[in-house]
Design an enzyme around this catalytic site. Structure first.
Site, PDB file in Angstrom:
ATOM      1  CG  HIS A  85      27.373  25.754 -18.476  1.00  0.00           C
ATOM      2  ND1 HIS A  85      27.825  24.374 -18.117  1.00  0.00           N
ATOM      3  CD2 HIS A  85      26.861  26.106 -17.213  1.00  0.00           C
ATOM      4  CE1 HIS A  85      27.702  24.083 -16.686  1.00  0.00           C
ATOM      5  NE2 HIS A  85      27.389  25.339 -16.178  1.00  0.00           N
ATOM      6  CG  HIS A  93      21.392  28.800 -10.877  1.00  0.00           C
ATOM      7  ND1 HIS A  93      21.036  27.569 -11.559  1.00  0.00           N
ATOM      8  CD2 HIS A  93      22.720  29.106 -10.981  1.00  0.00           C
ATOM      9  CE1 HIS A  93      22.275  27.224 -12.091  1.00  0.00           C
ATOM     10  NE2 HIS A  93      23.326  28.105 -11.607  1.00  0.00           N
ATOM     11  CG  ASP A 132      23.873  26.165 -15.335  1.00  0.00           C
ATOM     12  OD1 ASP A 132      24.240  25.081 -14.602  1.00  0.00           O
ATOM     13  OD2 ASP A 132      24.368  27.047 -15.366  1.00  0.00           O
ATOM     14  CG  HIS A 161      26.748  21.255 -13.351  1.00  0.00           C
ATOM     15  ND1 HIS A 161      28.142  21.778 -13.116  1.00  0.00           N
ATOM     16  CD2 HIS A 161      26.405  22.463 -13.724  1.00  0.00           C
ATOM     17  CE1 HIS A 161      28.259  23.092 -13.414  1.00  0.00           C
ATOM     18  NE2 HIS A 161      27.089  23.408 -13.971  1.00  0.00           N
TER      19      HIS A 161
END
Length: 303
Positions: free
Chosen positions: A237, A264, A241, A78
């Site tokens: 969001h 991720h 990310d 973030h």
């Protein structure tokens, strides 16, 4: 010339780690030309530095973790997203613990901190990584792709089989030449399912998580009293990310990222795959800012 940027002043904040639940002191400091973004564990003696680079990513369970030997910094995405969105090339990030504070679960508070510190242009050309050809990685029905694009664009699609998601937009594409990162993406919060939280806490994860710093979803809907900040906050969001994860290339991108259910781990695999394929990218600078495909807002004055 499009120049590199750092912070004008030192600025500090306090928060808690999303997964550790620990109180964390955060200090953002200016850094010299070509430093990049460097995380510093100031609670250790001597201080351990971990550059924000794709090759330093260790664990990618629920967040992106940077490692240097047995020293780690969790949940960097973030803050890195805010750095990317404001075009910060060089900064030191000092932490008093092993995790970046979660703040409100978005990049908004970090954007505010950086803007409060002010931005300063440096006397060196800003380096961009330009995507020259398509690069894709896939795993278990998930996909992450880079394609050439004259600008910076992030497209993402999520696919959750849950009533809250079925009724909402699950895909979004943001072209940052015409859309503001600060207005359209930075305030999108992380989200989690009530059903997962007990399991996570048993495994010492999400110990600092609450409706104060995440969108919490149960079988009936969103538990947060104030609801959502954007109709498509969930997928926004994921875009936030991804922007943070992509900044681990060490430079701003000229190209498009497309994610389908990516997270991720796959984002990092895409970065490593790109870096290995030397014919798929090049580093460029712009002596004449008017020829650049990406326009950054002028340095924000310190408040």
């Amino acid at each position: 010339m499009i120049k590199q940027r750092t912070l004008k002043n030192i600025i500090r904040a306090t928060g808690v780690g999303l997964h550790s639940g620990e109180k964390v002191y955060l200090t953002l400091k200016p850094a010299p030309v070509n430093t990049g973004i460097v995380f510093c564990r100031a609670d250790l003696d001597p201080v351990v530095q971990i550059p924000a680079r794709a090759e330093n990513v260790g664990d990618t369970t629920l967040s992106t973790t940077l490692v240097n030997g047995d020293v780690k910094v969790d949940t960097v995405e973030h803050l890195l997203s805010a750095m990317a969105g404001l075009g910060i090339d060089n900064a030191y990030v000092e932490l008093s613990a092993s995790e970046v504070p979660i703040m409100d679960g978005s990049a908004g508070p970090f954007v505010f901190l950086i803007q409060s510190a002010g931005l300063e242009e440096q006397d060196a050309p800003k380096k961009f990584i330009r995507i020259l050809r398509e690069v894709t990685v896939e795993e278990g029905g998930k996909r992450a792709t880079f394609v050439p694009f004259e600008g910076f664009k992030v497209s993402f699609e999520i696919d959750f089989d849950h009533p809250v998601f079925r009724d909402r937009t699950q895909s979004a594409s943001v072209d940052f030449s015409s859309t503001s990162f600060v207005k359209e993406v930075s305030r999108a919060r992380t989200f989690g399912f009530m059903s997962d939280i007990e399991y996570l806490r048993k495994h010492n994860l999400a110990l600092g998580g609450s409706v104060e710093n995440a969108i919490v979803v149960d079988k009936d809907g969103v538990l947060n009293e104030d609801g959502l900040r954007y109709e498509d906050e969930f997928v926004k969001h994921k875009i936030l990310d991804a922007i943070g994860d992509l900044y681990l290339l060490g430079n701003s991108l000229i190209g498009e990222f497309r994610g389908f259910k990516s997270g991720h781990a796959l984002n990092n695999r895409l970065l490593r795959t790109l870096i290995e394929q030397k014919d798929a990218w090049e580093v460029v600078t712009f002596e004449d800012a008017s020829t650049a495909p990406i326009s950054y807002m002028r340095p924000v004055a310190a408040v």
